[in-house]
Write an enzyme that holds these catalytic residues in place. Structure first.
Site, PDB file in Angstrom:
ATOM      1  N   ALA A   1      -3.329  -5.311   2.702  1.00 29.92           N
ATOM      2  CA  ALA A   1      -2.532  -3.689   1.934  1.00 29.92           C
ATOM      3  C   ALA A   1      -3.011  -2.546   2.544  1.00 29.92           C
ATOM      4  CB  ALA A   1      -2.546  -4.198   0.458  1.00 29.92           C
ATOM      5  N   CYS A   2      -2.486  -1.639   2.290  1.00 30.86           N
ATOM      6  CA  CYS A   2      -2.723  -0.274   2.590  1.00 30.86           C
ATOM      7  C   CYS A   2      -4.407  -0.139   2.064  1.00 30.86           C
ATOM      8  CB  CYS A   2      -1.979   0.854   1.989  1.00 30.86           C
ATOM      9  SG  CYS A   2      -2.436   2.445   1.887  1.00 30.86           S
ATOM     10  N   PRO A   3      -5.065   0.611   2.663  1.00 35.84           N
ATOM     11  CA  PRO A   3      -4.960   0.938   4.334  1.00 35.84           C
ATOM     12  C   PRO A   3      -5.526  -0.196   5.219  1.00 35.84           C
ATOM     13  CG  PRO A   3      -7.098   1.950   3.316  1.00 35.84           C
ATOM     14  CD  PRO A   3      -6.777   0.844   2.425  1.00 35.84           C
ATOM     15  N   GLY A   4      -5.313  -1.368   4.920  1.00 39.16           N
ATOM     16  CA  GLY A   4      -6.200  -2.344   5.993  1.00 39.16           C
ATOM     17  C   GLY A   4      -5.646  -2.048   7.168  1.00 39.16           C
TER      18      GLY A   4
ATOM     19  N   ASP B   1       2.269  -5.101   5.387  1.00 41.48           N
ATOM     20  CA  ASP B   1       2.505  -4.141   4.427  1.00 41.48           C
ATOM     21  C   ASP B   1       3.675  -3.084   4.721  1.00 41.48           C
ATOM     22  OD1 ASP B   1       1.740  -2.243   2.693  1.00 41.48           O
ATOM     23  OD2 ASP B   1       0.219  -1.214   3.589  1.00 41.48           O
TER      24      ASP B   1
END
Lengths: 78, 392
Positions: free
Chosen positions: A13-16, A40
């Site tokens: 998920a953000c910011p992955g 995402d």
């Protein structure tokens, strides 16, 4: 042929996805291609904003079966 | 006979070991250091001049009877043969393993970084480094203090924001905020990775007098010139700077190597926290690749899940975060889980009191996690992102 790096950020998920991209970008040479795979939904606007602000070129941005694929050419590095 | 081995006496390792002991398990806990550091304390040492002694305790005072504490540095793990090797040659066997070795900081990824930390300290490299930062901050009469990061992945996502808030507050109280600029250079698109949080924190940073640059990821540092260069092609001059180092997985050789991702973090099932492909080994906290924030809260909650699972309960970790953003007299929390992106949480004095309570309860919550569990559970249920999805 230019260097091609693949970054698999599916399931993150953000910011992955951007985090993974930045790690690859640090090591990439000018002209190299970085391919990022992400699931995402926020990744699409983020990668567009990232490329615009860092002066890197998006060669491909597509989505298939919920997987977003972005290919970036490193043009923002001297 | 069951033999549980816990590697690392940070937040996750201590909570897991003490919780298991409270249930009557025999546990061996291996730790290389004599002292445990409450890592957020480094912010208060570096930017408000608190004494390091407030945030450190001897590890032996934090373990319960039933936990055998072994001092040693873990060098290797063989998951197939269930063996753990220490640097001094000792070998341990286990029936269940909990890897809680944290992340390691890489000062070589950014040229000039080691020199910067050696000269000025920071708020990541230990209590002494934090004290060194304070000794320079208190002498900073004019110029620019830069808080920056070498990579977007680091422990405690709001840590640089807290650093900027605390430093600005101190400089204001010293009457120097007119002559010293506090500059926060962030490796994100917005003032925070989540836009929802960015919208809440940005006006607070402005109010505190902090200047912000976004998409600034430190590439190299020229300490003598006082200049930081970014991967994105920009540069910024500093009089004093603290740069968050690149984080990697623990520096331990693991067999088979496939259980580590390319940055050395241990691949786990994000819900059950077992090491990929193994049901007798777990990884919790910063050492794991679970796709959530690297913070004490996730280590603590992960430890509770693993202990439940060892006891035969089907507990699942939901990736819950509760990262405090401390500003002047107020606080907000970054609350999210695997399934819910961060929800809007307004700054308030009440939330600051909650955060101060968490800090005050820290040592007790490590040693007696079962006493605090119902209190924390009530808090986490009441503030579940599903419950407060409209904002808190």
């Amino acid at each position: 042929m230019s260097e091609r790096i693949t970054v698999d950020a599916r399931g993150m998920a953000c910011p992955g996805p951007i985090t993974k991209l930045v790690r690859a970008y640090r090591k990439a040479s000018p002209g190299a291609l970085i391919e990022v795979l992400a699931t995402d939904p926020g990744f699409k606007p983020d990668i567009e904003a990232w490329a615009k602000r860092t002066g890197n070129e998006i060669v491909e941005l597509s989505e298939e079966d919920g997987v977003i694929k972005a290919v970036i050419r490193v043009t923002g590095k001297k | 006979m069951e033999k549980i081995l816990v590697l690392g006496a940070g937040t996750g390792g201590l909570v897991a070991a003490n919780l298991l002991a409270s249930h009557g398990y025999k546990v061996t806990l291996i730790e290389r250091s004599d002292t445990h550091l409450f890592q957020p304390g480094m912010l208060w040492i570096a930017f408000q001049g608190h004494s390091p002694s407030r945030y450190t305790r001897p590890v032996k005072d934090l373990v319960r009877p039933g936990v055998e504490l072994v001092k040693g540095s873990v060098a290797g793990i063989d998951l197939g043969d269930r063996l753990v090797y220490l640097a001094d040659g000792r070998i341990f066997t286990y029936t269940t393993l909990i890897i809680a070795l944290g992340a390691q900081l890489d000062y070589e990824a950014v040229p000039g970084h080691r020199e910067l930390v050696e000269r000025y300290g920071d708020f990541y490299s230990g209590a002494q480094a934090a004290a060194r930062m304070w000794s320079h901050l208190r002498e900073l009469v004019r110029g620019r203090l830069v808080i920056a990061a070498a990579d977007p992945l680091y422990k405690c996502p709001p840590a640089p924001h807290k650093a900027a808030f605390l430093a600005a507050h101190t400089l204001r109280r010293m009457g120097r905020l007119d002559s010293v600029e506090v500059h926060l250079a962030l490796p994100f698109l917005h003032e925070y990775p989540s836009e929802v949080v960015a919208r809440i924190v940005a006006p607070k940073l402005e109010e505190a007098g902090v200047n912000v640059s976004t998409l600034f990821t430190v590439e190299s540092i020229d300490v003598d010139k006082g200049r930081i260069y970014s991967l994105e092609g920009e540069e910024i001059d500093f009089s004093l700077a603290a740069v968050i180092p690149v984080h990697r997985g623990p520096s331990v050789k693991v067999e088979p190597g496939e259980v580590l991702d390319e940055d050395g973090f241990v691949k786990v099932d994000r819900y059950k926290l077992n090491v990929e492909g193994y049901d007798d080994a777990y990884a919790i906290g910063d050492a794991s690749n679970a796709p959530t924030s690297k913070t004490g809260v996730t280590a603590h909650l992960g430890a509770e899940v693993v202990v439940d699972r060892i006891m035969g309960l089907d507990s699942r970790f939901n990736g819950r975060t509760n990262c405090p953003i401390v500003a002047n007299g107020e606080a907000s929390f970054v609350i999210s889980s695997y399934d819910y992106p961060p929800v809007p949480v307004k700054f308030s004095r009440f939330k600051r009191m909650l955060e101060d309570l968490f800090i005050a309860s820290y040592w007790s919550s490590l040693k007696y996690p079962e006493r605090w569990a119902p209190i924390f559970r009530a808090y986490f249920n009441a503030t579940d992102p599903r419950v407060i999805s409209g904002g808190w």
